[in-house]
Design an enzyme around this catalytic site. Structure first.
Site, PDB file in Angstrom:
ATOM      1  N   GLU A 161       2.060  -2.043  -6.947  1.00 21.15           N
ATOM      2  CA  GLU A 161       3.171  -2.344  -6.036  1.00 21.15           C
ATOM      3  C   GLU A 161       3.545  -3.829  -6.069  1.00 21.15           C
ATOM      4  O   GLU A 161       3.604  -4.499  -5.038  1.00 21.15           O
ATOM      5  CB  GLU A 161       2.813  -1.904  -4.622  1.00 21.15           C
ATOM      6  CG  GLU A 161       2.546  -0.403  -4.516  1.00 21.15           C
ATOM      7  CD  GLU A 161       2.317   0.069  -3.083  1.00 21.15           C
ATOM      8  OE1 GLU A 161       1.940  -0.766  -2.233  1.00 21.15           O
ATOM      9  OE2 GLU A 161       2.547   1.257  -2.819  1.00 21.15           O
ATOM     10  N   GLU A 166       0.649   7.885  -5.209  1.00 20.76           N
ATOM     11  CA  GLU A 166      -0.061   7.911  -3.926  1.00 20.76           C
ATOM     12  C   GLU A 166       0.779   8.673  -2.919  1.00 20.76           C
ATOM     13  O   GLU A 166       1.979   8.416  -2.787  1.00 20.76           O
ATOM     14  CB  GLU A 166      -0.308   6.493  -3.396  1.00 20.76           C
ATOM     15  CG  GLU A 166      -1.201   5.614  -4.256  1.00 20.76           C
ATOM     16  CD  GLU A 166      -1.369   4.212  -3.674  1.00 20.76           C
ATOM     17  OE1 GLU A 166      -1.082   4.027  -2.462  1.00 20.76           O
ATOM     18  OE2 GLU A 166      -1.776   3.305  -4.418  1.00 20.76           O
TER      19      GLU A 166
END
Length: 476
Positions: free
Chosen positions: A120, A265
């Site tokens: 990220e 995720e």
């Protein structure tokens, strides 16, 4: 003969219902005071028929435990390595040799499928810190894989947060990458497409609910009870479908519409917030897994969706900057024991999953507030100290231990610090207001845990306790 066929079919049906959703994976993080031994984790995955695992680093000892298991592994390269890997190609080649090639020859080989470069990196909280290094690092890793003769079967990619794209209030069809990173995301997306690498995105309906009081809660689940979102002729009834199709539109506008999308995720926490509990997590996973098992996909992409659940176990040392729930994403507790019934096959036959076996606990003893302490004002400074270096997230509003008395709050905080320091005697002093007991203070809702034995067999408590004692003396 007919009876034999019936028996065979019954056995075949039972086998089908016992397997997990096709290609289901799970994230396993180790930001915890004492991580589970990797061999216990491998056995957990086998017992629950989960055949993919996503790691957040490439620890050699951990990865070695997956050799010969057939479990597909995604390695991780932390963000702190991006600068070096973007400039030092020799370092990237060394990484591939030591952390990839060597494992492929190890006791039947580790089944490495992907390498996650960074994690990220475009989060707004990073303020552009990795914008100049992430793409060069990605290209270098894939180049090194190619030169090692591994590029056809092992691909580099970047797990992205879903906030790298958006559609405002106009629906998925208006989806596009964020304006300030759009040019870079277009380049990355096209590189992934050209090299047959997947686009990995992390999607969290819980976070949308946590961050926005007006977010329609039913849209986070898969029951179809919410109003949904109408976009052109498509009615979206859950956030996952809408989010994935927003990404699909974004990739199409970037000229990378053939790239494979993987959900890296997705999950629901069980503590640390009023909406984070086992009941809601069970509802979320039940709906998600049924959806995945149906292979319906999304309106734009019917069919199979590759997904990694987040997460396997709780992590009591994760940053709580995003929220106290960050330490409670696990389907299993810190010790590998299950929290709620779940059916990884998506058939709706929920039962408690198989927990970690042969886990060794420290002595069954706890650190709690002394009975003779009357003045709680003297305790508050030590309680704050214990929470600052321990884990008191379960005491927060709406959490599992939120209803404890003031005295029990102190006992919970003392015990967490004591357990996270491997039950060192010095970790249960707190200026004489605490004691060690063999009585379990757990309630029906609130667990007072006992720490497990360190997987590495190392007692790292000494240093942290010494530092802690010096800090505690300053409070006296």
């Amino acid at each position: 003969m007919a009876r034999a066929m019936v028996i065979l079919w019954a056995c075949y049906s039972a086998l089908l219902t016992s397997t997990c959703v096709n290609g289901l994976g799970v994230n396993w993080g180790t930001q915890t005071s004492t991580p589970l031994d990797p061999k216990y984790v491998v056995q957990m995955l086998k017992d629950n028929k989960i055949n993919k695992v996503k790691l957040f680093d490439s620890d050699h000892w951990t990865v070695h435990q997956f050799a010969g298991t057939g479990i597909e592994v995604m390695l991780g390269i932390p963000n702190l390595n991006l600068k070096k890997f973007s400039k030092d190609y020799d370092a990237v080649q060394d990484y591939v040799k030591e952390n990839v090639s060597d494992h492929l020859r190890d006791h039947g080989g580790v089944k490495i499928k992907y390498i996650a470069v960074g994690n990220e990196p475009f989060l707004k909280a990073y303020k552009g810190e990795y914008e100049k290094t992430i793409f060069p690092a990605l290209k270098n890793v894939q180049k090194a894989l190619n030169e090692a003769g591994l590029g056809n079967k092992i691909k580099a990619t970047i797990p992205q947060n879903a906030d790298v794209y958006n559609s405002g209030t106009a629906g998925p069809s208006a989806g596009n990458f964020r304006q300030e990173i759009r040019d870079l995301m277009v380049k990355i997306s096209r590189f992934l497409d050209e090299n047959n690498c997947p686009f990995i995105v992390n999607i969290y309906p819980f976070l949308s609910l946590y961050e926005n009081e007006d977010f329609p809660i039913e849209f986070a689940f898969f029951d179809g009870g919410g109003q949904g979102v109408q976009d052109r002729n498509i009615q979206y009834t859950n956030m996952l479908d809408a989010n994935l199709d927003t990404l699909t539109y974004s990739l199409k506008k970037a000229g990378a519409n053939k790239v494979k999308i993987i959900v890296g995720e997705i999950g629901w926490p069980t503590d640390g917030n009023q909406h984070a509990n086992a009941k809601m997590a069970r509802r979320f996973y039940n709906g998600l897994l049924k959806k995945l098992a149906s292979n319906k996909g999304t309106p734009l992409h019917p069919g199979y969706i590759e997904v990694y659940l987040f997460s396997l176990t709780d992590e009591n040392q994760k940053s709580v900057a995003p929220g106290y729930f960050e330490r409670h994403w696990g389907i299993f507790r810190y010790d590998g024991q299950p929290k709620f019934p779940i059916d990884f096959s998506g058939q709706g036959n929920e039962k408690m999953p198989v927990g970690a076996k042969n886990v060794t606990y420290l002595s069954h003893q706890w650190c709690v507030l002394n009975d003779d302490v009357k003045n709680m004002r003297k305790v508050r400074a030590t309680l704050d100290y214990a929470c600052s270096l321990g884990d008191c997230t379960s005491l927060s509003y709406g959490s599992s231990c939120n209803k404890l008395s003031e005295r029990m709050n102190a006992s919970y905080a003392f015990n967490m610090y004591y357990q996270m320091n491997e039950q060192s005697v010095e970790a249960c002093d707190f200026n004489g207001v605490a004691k060690i007991t063999h009585r379990n203070y757990s309630t029906q809702e609130c667990l007072f845990p006992v720490e497990i034995m360190s997987a590495a067999g190392k007692n790292l408590a000494g240093t942290s306790v010494l530092v802690g004692l010096l800090s505690l003396l300053a409070l006296s």
